[in-house]
Structure formats: C-alpha cells, structure tokens
Scaffold this active site. Structure first.
Site, short mmCIF file in Angstrom:
data_model
loop_
_atom_site.label_atom_id
_atom_site.label_comp_id
_atom_site.label_asym_id
_atom_site.label_seq_id
_atom_site.Cartn_x
_atom_site.Cartn_y
_atom_site.Cartn_z
N ARG A 70 11.50 37.09 -84.28
CA ARG A 70 10.91 36.61 -85.51
C ARG A 70 9.59 35.87 -85.31
NH1 ARG A 70 16.15 37.13 -86.13
NH2 ARG A 70 16.05 36.34 -84.04
N THR A 71 9.59 34.88 -84.43
CA THR A 71 8.43 34.00 -84.31
C THR A 71 7.20 34.77 -83.86
OG1 THR A 71 9.98 32.25 -83.72
CG2 THR A 71 7.66 31.80 -83.33
N LYS A 98 2.18 38.02 -60.08
CA LYS A 98 1.51 38.01 -58.77
C LYS A 98 1.25 36.58 -58.30
CE LYS A 98 -1.17 42.12 -60.05
NZ LYS A 98 -2.55 42.52 -60.37
N ARG A 120 4.96 30.03 -76.44
CA ARG A 120 6.40 29.74 -76.29
C ARG A 120 6.70 29.67 -74.80
NH1 ARG A 120 11.47 32.42 -79.34
NH2 ARG A 120 10.71 30.96 -80.88
N HIS A 148 10.12 23.04 -82.11
CA HIS A 148 9.74 24.37 -82.62
C HIS A 148 9.19 24.09 -84.03
CE1 HIS A 148 9.61 28.49 -83.56
NE2 HIS A 148 10.85 28.87 -83.28
C1 NCD Z 1 15.05 29.75 -82.43
C2 NCD Z 1 14.38 29.42 -81.10
O1 NCD Z 1 13.86 30.27 -80.43
O2 NCD Z 1 14.42 28.25 -80.78
N1 NCD Z 1 14.78 31.05 -82.88
C3 NCD Z 1 13.66 31.32 -83.60
O3 NCD Z 1 12.57 30.95 -83.25
N2 NCD Z 1 13.83 31.97 -84.75
C4 NCD Z 1 16.48 29.45 -82.44
C5 NCD Z 1 17.38 30.12 -81.43
O4 NCD Z 1 16.95 30.87 -80.57
O5 NCD Z 1 18.58 29.87 -81.53
#
Ligand code: NCD
Length: 322
Positions: A70-71, A98, A120, A148
């Site tokens: 999703r993100t 590498k 991320r 997040h």
């Molecule tokens: C979340 C995450 O990655 O922290 N997911 C997301 O971004 N939609 C929650 C999760 O992974 O449980």
C-alpha cells in the site's frame, strides 16, 4: 507594553518543514494543515481529470528497504497525480548488495537531482539520519517499530471523515503495541487532536512505559469494547519479534481478534480500522473485515489524498486551476 494575541490552535499554518519524519514532532495546527490539504486532494481524486501540476518538474524517489504494498504504491501514485517524475528503488537489485552503505546509496541517488526521498527502513531513526545527510526532503514511510507518520495521518483523516471530528473520541489500538510503528504515530497524532487513546493487547505486547505518552492501557478487549468509537486492529509484527510473545496465533485470535460476537458488544456505530496487511482470522475475521463497520479500503483510498498533501506541502507549487 506587549499584547499577546491568542491564536486559535486550529488555524491553518504556513508550512515550513522540509521533512516529515514523525507525528511526534508536529504541532496540532501542522497536523490539521495536512488533513485539510488532504481534504482538497480527496476532492481532486473524485474528478474525471485527476492529475494536478503541483509537483511538475520535481522528482520523487521511493527508497524502500522493507516490503510494502500500500504505502509504496500510494506514494508512487500520489507523486504521479501531482505530475512529478518518480523512481522506484529496489534494494534487492541495487549496489547495497555489493556493500555500498545506506547513506552512500542515498547520496548517489540524490546526486541525480531528487527533490523528495520516501524512505522505509527496518532501523528506527534511518530517515532521520538520512535527513542530516541529504539536501532534499525526506519522508518517513515507516522506520522499524518507531513511526509511520503517513499511516497515522490517513487513519486520522479516515476517522475525521467518518465521524466528523477527532476531538473527544475514544480510539482503541488493539494488538502488537510494542512493535507497531502505526501505534506510535496514531498515539502522537490522536492525542494532539484531542482524542482519547486506549492501547489493548497481551501484557507481553504492551510496554507499561507507553502510559507515559498519555494513553490508557488495557489487557482485555472485552473491557474496552463498549467505550471505543473507533478500534484500530494492528497486525502482530512477527518480523520484529525475537521470540514468541504469546502462546499461539489461535490464542491471540480468541482473546483479541475482532469477530461478529465482539462487534455486537461494541458501540452501535463503531468504526473499525486496520492498516493492512490484514491477517484474516487473526486480528479480524473475514465477515467483519468486509462488513459495514470496516473502513479498511477507505483508508487505502484516503492514503492517496494524504500522501498527495504531504508531498505537496513539502515541495509543491500551487496547482493550476481546472
Ligand atoms: C503497516 C507497516 O508497514 O507498518 N503497513 C502499512 O504501511 N500499511 C502495518 C503492518 O505492516 O502491520
């Protein structure tokens, strides 16, 4: 004599930040500015012509060192809707393999003329470290179990849209509070916007120190069901746990899973959220996940508007009318 003028807390503020690293750093007016801007972009997404020129000529790169559906997609589409050029960086096919360091990789990518890095990483603080080394904007798309921020924002945006407000609502965060970055961003954002937060989960997944943030702690879902206007069902973060922190998944589902029986004991118009990915039958049963109280897919839709707002506020130009 100086006269102090009272500034209403909710007045939109001119945006001055270069990065979005966490909701802990943001003030109430800043949070409201993002949510109000997202409201405008949600409206744009309803139109036939969804594209805007706010990031024309800008380059947004997704730097994801952890899995994401999703993100990552949402940031990519948000940038495209604002007419930015986008790059998707995949760690498994990069020179990190590498031996190149995280910072060297990021600086080399920045040297190609990047305006925003969406990052991320499994290490808490990685986006903050990056922000000290690059000249472009950095957006935290999840750093370990820390924060997040855009998930917290889209959760708040969804609640505000569905309930009309955040002030004085009681929000239950249920599940793996210890390892959830979504929990922390929700707590910081919701408390600043006037909601009450109850965190609920097995004692091994709820650190007692979390109470210092101003939340109530419960270890029995039954005890909080009737009090919550919103329940956010968080996934057990197995990838961040070192060893089993509860007897079994079945045991967890039996004690903390949201099912039809528990839903009947909740408030009549309770709103159910989950950041996804959901594990059907663990934190939520399929009929509840797909039922009328669930806003899980609305959260995904709203995430796009929220991420457009964030990218636009960090480096956008006023969009052309039309
Ligand atoms: C979340 C995450 O990655 O922290 N997911 C997301 O971004 N939609 C929650 C999760 O992974 O449980």
């Amino acid at each position: 004599m100086t006269i102090e003028l009272a500034v209403p807390e909710t007045r939109p503020v001119p945006w001055t930040r270069r990065h979005l690293l966490g909701l802990e750093d943001l003030s109430r007016p800043e949070l409201e500015t993002i949510l109000d801007t997202a409201e405008d972009f949600a409206e744009v997404s309803q139109r036939r012509r969804k594209k805007r020129a706010g990031l024309k000529g800008k380059v947004v790169v997704n730097l994801f060192f952890e899995p994401s559906t999703r993100t990552r997609t949402s940031f990519g589409l948000a940038a495209k809707r604002l007419s930015a050029d986008t790059i998707d960086f995949t760690t498994s096919s990069s020179s990190l393999m590498k031996g190149e360091s995280f910072i060297d990789t990021a600086k080399n990518i920045e040297a190609m003329g990047i305006d925003v890095m969406v990052v991320r990483h499994s290490s808490p603080g990685a986006p903050h470290l990056l922000a000290q080394h690059v000249g472009c904007s950095v957006v935290n798309a999840g750093d370990g179990a820390h924060e997040h921020p855009t998930q917290g924002l889209l959760d708040m945006f969804t609640i505000r849209r569905c309930k009309g407000r955040l002030e004085n609502l009681t929000v239950g965060l249920v599940g793996d509070i210890s390892h959830s970055r979504v929990a922390r961003s929700n707590i910081h954002g919701l408390l600043k916007l006037g909601a009450r937060v109850i965190v609920c989960g097995p004692p091994t997944l709820v650190p007692p120190s979390i109470a210092q943030l101003g939340v109530e702690i419960s270890h029995r879902l039954e005890d909080i069901l009737a009090r919550c206007d919103v329940i956010n069902l968080l996934r057990i973060q197995f990838e961040r746990q070192r060893h089993g922190l509860f007897p079994s998944i079945n045991e967890y589902a039996r004690l903390f899973g949201m099912d039809s029986q528990r839903l009947r004991r909740a408030k009549e118009n309770v709103l159910l959220l989950a950041p996804g990915p959901i594990n059907r039958g663990v934190e939520i049963t399929p009929e509840v996940a797909d039922g009328p109280h669930s806003a899980i897919l609305q959260q995904v839709t709203n995430g796009l508007a929220v991420r457009m707002a964030v990218l636009y506020l960090l480096c956008g130009q006023p969009p052309a009318e039309g």
